[in-house]
Design an enzyme around this catalytic site. Sequence first.
Site, PDB file in Angstrom:
ATOM      1  N   ASP A  14      16.844  54.255  91.027  1.00 20.99           N
ATOM      2  CA  ASP A  14      16.711  55.659  90.589  1.00 20.99           C
ATOM      3  C   ASP A  14      18.003  56.166  89.971  1.00 20.99           C
ATOM      4  OD1 ASP A  14      17.896  57.541  93.305  1.00 20.99           O
ATOM      5  OD2 ASP A  14      17.815  55.358  93.234  1.00 20.99           O
ATOM      6  N   GLU A  15      17.865  57.207  89.107  1.00 23.85           N
ATOM      7  CA  GLU A  15      18.998  58.015  88.633  1.00 23.85           C
ATOM      8  C   GLU A  15      20.185  57.197  88.161  1.00 23.85           C
ATOM      9  OE1 GLU A  15      18.460  62.101  91.157  1.00 23.85           O
ATOM     10  OE2 GLU A  15      19.600  60.502  92.110  1.00 23.85           O
ATOM     11  N   VAL A  16      19.985  56.256  87.231  1.00 20.80           N
ATOM     12  CA  VAL A  16      21.125  55.479  86.738  1.00 20.80           C
ATOM     13  C   VAL A  16      21.802  56.266  85.616  1.00 20.80           C
ATOM     14  CG1 VAL A  16      21.895  53.281  85.787  1.00 20.80           C
ATOM     15  CG2 VAL A  16      19.918  53.365  87.327  1.00 20.80           C
TER      16      VAL A  16
END
Length: 512
Positions: free
Chosen positions: A310-312
């Site tokens: 997630d959320e890179v």
Amino acid sequence: PSKFGSLWPLPQKVKLSAVSLKLTGVSFQIADAKGSSAGSGCSLLQDAYRRYYEYVFGGAKRQQQPGKGRRAAGPAVLTELQVWITSPDPECDGYPGVASDESYELTVDQPYAVLKAPKVWGALHGLETFSQLVYEDEYGVKSINSTTISDFPRFAHRGILLDSARHFLPIKVILANLETMAMNKLNVFHWHITDDQSFPYLSRTFPQLSQQGAYHPYTHVYTPADVKMVVEFGRLRGIRVIPEFDTPGHTQSWGKGQTDLLTPCYSGSKPSGSFGPVNPILNTTYDFMSQFFKEISTVFPDAYVHLGGDEVDFSCWKSNPDIQTFMDQQGFGKDFSKLESFYIQKLLNIVATTQKGYMIWQEVFDNGVQLKPDAVVHVWIGGGANDEMGKVTAAGYTTILSAPWYLDYISYAQDWQKYYKVEPLSFNGTEEQKKLVIGGEACLWGEYVDATNLTPRLWPRASAVAERLWSAADVTDINDTFNRLSVHRCRMVARGIPAQPLFSSYCPREYK
Ligand SMILES: CC(=O)N[C@H]1NC[C@H](CO)[C@H](O)[C@@H]1O
């Protein structure tokens, strides 16, 4: 009061009667039925019998004699609950899994009750239901009404995510949470064990990861023994323990112990001294991940591991000249989601060689990564989750839902009702697609949560999610639900769980 007493989650089929039977601690026992395939060697059940006997009779501080107080005309007494595992293999020493049979049938009548289940997993749920049928009068005398219940879960994956990286969670709190999950028939503990802020998992292969990355190397780590304890405590309650080691983002703490693992960020032509996501262009990265996930596959017995994704944040990759060169060589142009997919693809292949299935946050699917057929896509992003459920299931992937159940977001008044009103299959799709939704998880992220406030913030709000995931889709009467949940909440309080109140009222046994 609810017509279904205080049963939570509501079973699929319940027939309650007005015939009440007395039961007393001295004359009642829970025992293996003669025909049961699980004998006295099944410690999982023996442990559960003791636990549920304690739940039913332990709280009664007051001395109780049958017949004390209002004299009922020849009160009928229940003397035994017989537990009958019907399948040749009760799975006593096994681990729960996504395909486990959790069904049971419970008949309470004179002079004894019978709990039938194919496997021990259903028996555990039946014991919880039995304990919820028992009520006491003002003298503390216990009674139960004759009842027949036939029950099974609507969804197979019914979980709670706890985050032990933003704040370290003492083992005691994690075990208490597992205990409370069992009271709500939840069966997956998603352990978000590492993140940017800390790496509390003590790795035998790479001890420097927690040595350098934990908040404190001795007091804020989970040793292999701690992990074993959590896994076994969960198993005895039919709860799967699925660890999440989130990469390539959310990995700042990894870089403290594994110095070449993260991408060095640049400002201009020089390294800035800060680091970004895992460095996807080094072979050493994949050598490390292979060894690390090999260890994880031996420490956590569940068939699945959660790999995050997630959320890179791409800004650090963008700033690094070596990454730029690599992107050009690979023909990725400026599309960094292609680089993320390159990394995740290699990671998934590494984990697949450890014979584990994997769960990943939805961005991995959204970025077009090639997933194995048994991959589980975890839908979490708020606003548009219904569309996402449609897209993921249309692509043929198994899916779980968390988006509407981020319990770390708090508000005034009875927010449990909005969690309760969620219908996971309300997205547009074929029956085929709906079958791919195996359940969901309530998430309690740890930025503002630690041992001091975890339990009251999680319970009974998570109980609303538990009923949505267990009971039939048409169980939606919010008033009956409020009555049942109020009693259920006081039962958790009576069992020593500081579950916060729904609204102004009182519990016969208050928390102390
Ligand atoms: C998959 C996911 O949820 N990722 C992050 N999103 C916001 C959360 C807080 O609500 C946590 O910070 C979490 O780490």
